[in-house]
Design a protein around this motif. Structure first.
Motif, PDB file in Angstrom:
ATOM      1  N   ASP A  41     -20.413   9.180  -1.374  1.00  0.00           N
ATOM      2  CA  ASP A  41     -19.303  10.052  -1.731  1.00  0.00           C
ATOM      3  C   ASP A  41     -18.104   9.804  -0.824  1.00  0.00           C
ATOM      4  N   TRP A  42     -16.916   9.787  -1.417  1.00  0.00           N
ATOM      5  CA  TRP A  42     -15.716   9.504  -0.631  1.00  0.00           C
ATOM      6  C   TRP A  42     -14.497  10.043  -1.342  1.00  0.00           C
ATOM      7  N   VAL A  43     -13.346  10.034  -0.618  1.00  0.00           N
ATOM      8  CA  VAL A  43     -12.072  10.528  -1.138  1.00  0.00           C
ATOM      9  C   VAL A  43     -11.004   9.486  -0.835  1.00  0.00           C
ATOM     10  N   LEU A  44     -10.106   9.288  -1.772  1.00  0.00           N
ATOM     11  CA  LEU A  44      -8.981   8.362  -1.613  1.00  0.00           C
ATOM     12  C   LEU A  44      -7.749   9.145  -1.191  1.00  0.00           C
ATOM     13  N   ILE A  45      -7.095   8.701  -0.121  1.00  0.00           N
ATOM     14  CA  ILE A  45      -5.866   9.333   0.345  1.00  0.00           C
ATOM     15  C   ILE A  45      -4.691   8.434  -0.001  1.00  0.00           C
ATOM     16  N   ASP A  46      -3.832   8.889  -0.911  1.00  0.00           N
ATOM     17  CA  ASP A  46      -2.691   8.137  -1.444  1.00  0.00           C
ATOM     18  C   ASP A  46      -3.178   6.919  -2.225  1.00  0.00           C
ATOM     19  N   THR A  47      -2.262   6.306  -2.980  1.00  0.00           N
ATOM     20  CA  THR A  47      -2.689   5.228  -3.878  1.00  0.00           C
ATOM     21  C   THR A  47      -1.837   3.970  -3.792  1.00  0.00           C
ATOM     22  N   GLY A  48      -0.748   3.982  -3.013  1.00  0.00           N
ATOM     23  CA  GLY A  48       0.091   2.800  -2.966  1.00  0.00           C
ATOM     24  C   GLY A  48       0.817   2.557  -4.282  1.00  0.00           C
ATOM     25  N   LEU A  49       1.330   1.348  -4.428  1.00  0.00           N
ATOM     26  CA  LEU A  49       2.105   0.975  -5.604  1.00  0.00           C
ATOM     27  C   LEU A  49       1.197   0.598  -6.775  1.00  0.00           C
ATOM     28  N   GLU A  50       1.741   0.693  -7.961  1.00  0.00           N
ATOM     29  CA  GLU A  50       0.999   0.322  -9.168  1.00  0.00           C
ATOM     30  C   GLU A  50       0.514  -1.127  -9.097  1.00  0.00           C
ATOM     31  N   SER A  51       1.284  -1.993  -8.450  1.00  0.00           N
ATOM     32  CA  SER A  51       0.954  -3.417  -8.426  1.00  0.00           C
ATOM     33  C   SER A  51      -0.317  -3.737  -7.645  1.00  0.00           C
ATOM     34  N   VAL A  52      -0.826  -2.803  -6.838  1.00  0.00           N
ATOM     35  CA  VAL A  52      -2.037  -3.082  -6.064  1.00  0.00           C
ATOM     36  C   VAL A  52      -3.258  -2.340  -6.615  1.00  0.00           C
ATOM     37  N   VAL A  53      -3.107  -1.721  -7.774  1.00  0.00           N
ATOM     38  CA  VAL A  53      -4.200  -0.913  -8.323  1.00  0.00           C
ATOM     39  C   VAL A  53      -5.476  -1.732  -8.505  1.00  0.00           C
ATOM     40  N   ASP A  54      -5.370  -2.915  -9.084  1.00  0.00           N
ATOM     41  CA  ASP A  54      -6.571  -3.716  -9.351  1.00  0.00           C
ATOM     42  C   ASP A  54      -7.279  -4.076  -8.045  1.00  0.00           C
ATOM     43  N   ALA A  55      -6.517  -4.540  -7.059  1.00  0.00           N
ATOM     44  CA  ALA A  55      -7.117  -4.918  -5.781  1.00  0.00           C
ATOM     45  C   ALA A  55      -7.715  -3.705  -5.079  1.00  0.00           C
ATOM     46  N   LEU A  56      -7.039  -2.577  -5.165  1.00  0.00           N
ATOM     47  CA  LEU A  56      -7.528  -1.364  -4.522  1.00  0.00           C
ATOM     48  C   LEU A  56      -8.826  -0.885  -5.172  1.00  0.00           C
ATOM     49  N   GLU A  57      -8.874  -0.927  -6.486  1.00  0.00           N
ATOM     50  CA  GLU A  57     -10.080  -0.511  -7.193  1.00  0.00           C
ATOM     51  C   GLU A  57     -11.251  -1.431  -6.852  1.00  0.00           C
ATOM     52  N   ARG A  58     -11.009  -2.735  -6.815  1.00  0.00           N
ATOM     53  CA  ARG A  58     -12.088  -3.685  -6.479  1.00  0.00           C
ATOM     54  C   ARG A  58     -12.629  -3.415  -5.081  1.00  0.00           C
ATOM     55  N   GLU A  59     -11.723  -3.235  -4.125  1.00  0.00           N
ATOM     56  CA  GLU A  59     -12.142  -2.997  -2.749  1.00  0.00           C
ATOM     57  C   GLU A  59     -12.934  -1.704  -2.636  1.00  0.00           C
ATOM     58  N   ALA A  60     -12.468  -0.655  -3.302  1.00  0.00           N
ATOM     59  CA  ALA A  60     -13.137   0.639  -3.223  1.00  0.00           C
ATOM     60  C   ALA A  60     -14.538   0.587  -3.818  1.00  0.00           C
ATOM     61  N   ILE A  61     -14.672  -0.012  -4.996  1.00  0.00           N
ATOM     62  CA  ILE A  61     -15.978  -0.060  -5.647  1.00  0.00           C
ATOM     63  C   ILE A  61     -16.929  -0.967  -4.879  1.00  0.00           C
ATOM     64  N   GLU A  62     -16.404  -2.054  -4.330  1.00  0.00           N
ATOM     65  CA  GLU A  62     -17.250  -2.939  -3.530  1.00  0.00           C
ATOM     66  C   GLU A  62     -17.766  -2.221  -2.283  1.00  0.00           C
ATOM     67  N   ARG A  63     -16.928  -1.379  -1.703  1.00  0.00           N
ATOM     68  CA  ARG A  63     -17.290  -0.695  -0.461  1.00  0.00           C
ATOM     69  C   ARG A  63     -18.231   0.484  -0.724  1.00  0.00           C
ATOM     70  N   TYR A  64     -17.960   1.244  -1.786  1.00  0.00           N
ATOM     71  CA  TYR A  64     -18.703   2.481  -2.019  1.00  0.00           C
ATOM     72  C   TYR A  64     -19.656   2.435  -3.215  1.00  0.00           C
ATOM     73  N   GLY A  65     -19.386   1.557  -4.156  1.00  0.00           N
ATOM     74  CA  GLY A  65     -20.248   1.468  -5.318  1.00  0.00           C
ATOM     75  C   GLY A  65     -20.050   2.573  -6.336  1.00  0.00           C
ATOM     76  N   ARG A  66     -19.050   3.405  -6.134  1.00  0.00           N
ATOM     77  CA  ARG A  66     -18.789   4.502  -7.069  1.00  0.00           C
ATOM     78  C   ARG A  66     -17.354   4.977  -6.919  1.00  0.00           C
ATOM     79  N   SER A  67     -16.896   5.770  -7.862  1.00  0.00           N
ATOM     80  CA  SER A  67     -15.538   6.298  -7.835  1.00  0.00           C
ATOM     81  C   SER A  67     -15.406   7.394  -6.781  1.00  0.00           C
ATOM     82  N   PRO A  68     -14.181   7.657  -6.319  1.00  0.00           N
ATOM     83  CA  PRO A  68     -13.991   8.753  -5.365  1.00  0.00           C
ATOM     84  C   PRO A  68     -14.170  10.100  -6.034  1.00  0.00           C
TER      85      PRO A  68
END
Length: 272
Positions: A41-68
């Motif tokens: 279980d985790w929480v995302l603080i801020d989201t950055g720019l739209e242009s990094v959404v794909d990279a951010l999602e990949r990193e998050a799922i790789e690290r946690y294995g689930r959505s925030p």
């Protein structure tokens, strides 16, 4: 940071600040993952720019294995919420912000435009072209609970730190005096493109070109300095800790007018 582990992933710089806090630099603004990867279980603080959404999602799922469990916004400026709608939809995560920030996140009120007259470099000079119109997050956005509790982060509390925006918040964990400051103060001279590229640590007030209330900004920095945090992650710049943080933040709070407030600018006269 003694326990940092630095790597580059596409457009992201990712650094483990503690066992349950990951700092992510996404182009011009920072994002945090808060939660122990071993527990999921985790929480995302801020989201950055739209242009990094794909990279951010990949990193998050790789690290946690689930959505925030949730997305918490320190404030609604474009570089902190650019990917909020997309990530909320993809990850099925509710978004929370301070009640005073909701008009800017529900299409009801625009932020003041960027002020190039504050000087300081290219980033300030081109600030009028930065997006400042309200976005409409619809039923994705929710008000943070009153009293300072943070959804899904029982060890943390939110602190109202206005000035850079009316509903700006910072997050604080008393147990180890860890601060996620948003843009209440930052550790880089964000007005300068050269400083942004080099990421040389410099304790600064909130980005001057987007700060309309310097008196509130000053009081917010004093409030955070009084906490005497041992570790801080800011919305721009590198994480800082220990004596460097204590000295830098104290100096900024004690000399805010000289170190943070521009000599001139659209929103400076009110402060003076």
């Amino acid at each position: 940071m003694n326990d940092k582990s630095m790597l580059k992933t596409g457009a992201l710089d990712v650094e483990s600040v503690t066992s349950d806090i990951t700092f992510v630099r996404s182009l011009i603004a920072n994002v945090c993952f808060v939660g122990d990867p071993s527990r999921g279980d985790w929480v995302l603080i801020d989201t950055g720019l739209e242009s990094v959404v794909d990279a951010l999602e990949r990193e998050a799922i790789e690290r946690y294995g689930r959505s925030p469990k949730a997305i918490i916004l320190t404030h609604g400026h474009f570089d902190h919420v650019g990917g909020a709608i997309t990530l909320s939809d993809r990850l099925q995560a509710p978004v929370y912000a301070h009640p005073l920030e909701l008009p800017f996140l529900t299409g009801k009120q625009d932020y003041p435009p960027g002020d190039p007259s504050v000087g300081g470099g290219l980033m300030a000079g081109i600030s009028p072209i930065y997006p400042h119109k309200a976005i409409d997050m619809g039923d994705r956005i929710h008000s943070l609970p009153q009293g300072g509790s943070v959804p899904y982060l029982p060890d943390w509390r939110w602190i109202h730190t206005p000035g850079h925006s009316p509903g700006h918040i910072s997050l604080y964990r008393d147990s180890d005096r860890t601060l996620i400051a948003g843009d209440a103060f930052i550790t880089v001279k964000q007005e300068s493109a050269l400083s942004v590229i080099s990421q040389e640590i410099e304790f600064s007030g909130p980005p001057a070109y987007f700060t309309p209330d310097w008196e509130q900004a000053k009081e917010s920095v004093k409030k955070l300095a009084d906490l005497k945090p041992q570790r801080a992650i800011t919305g721009h710049g590198r994480p800082v800790s220990g004596e460097q943080l204590m000295r830098g933040l104290s100096r900024l709070a004690e000399n805010f007018d000289e170190l943070a407030v521009p000599e001139h600018g659209r929103y400076v006269d009110k402060h003076n």
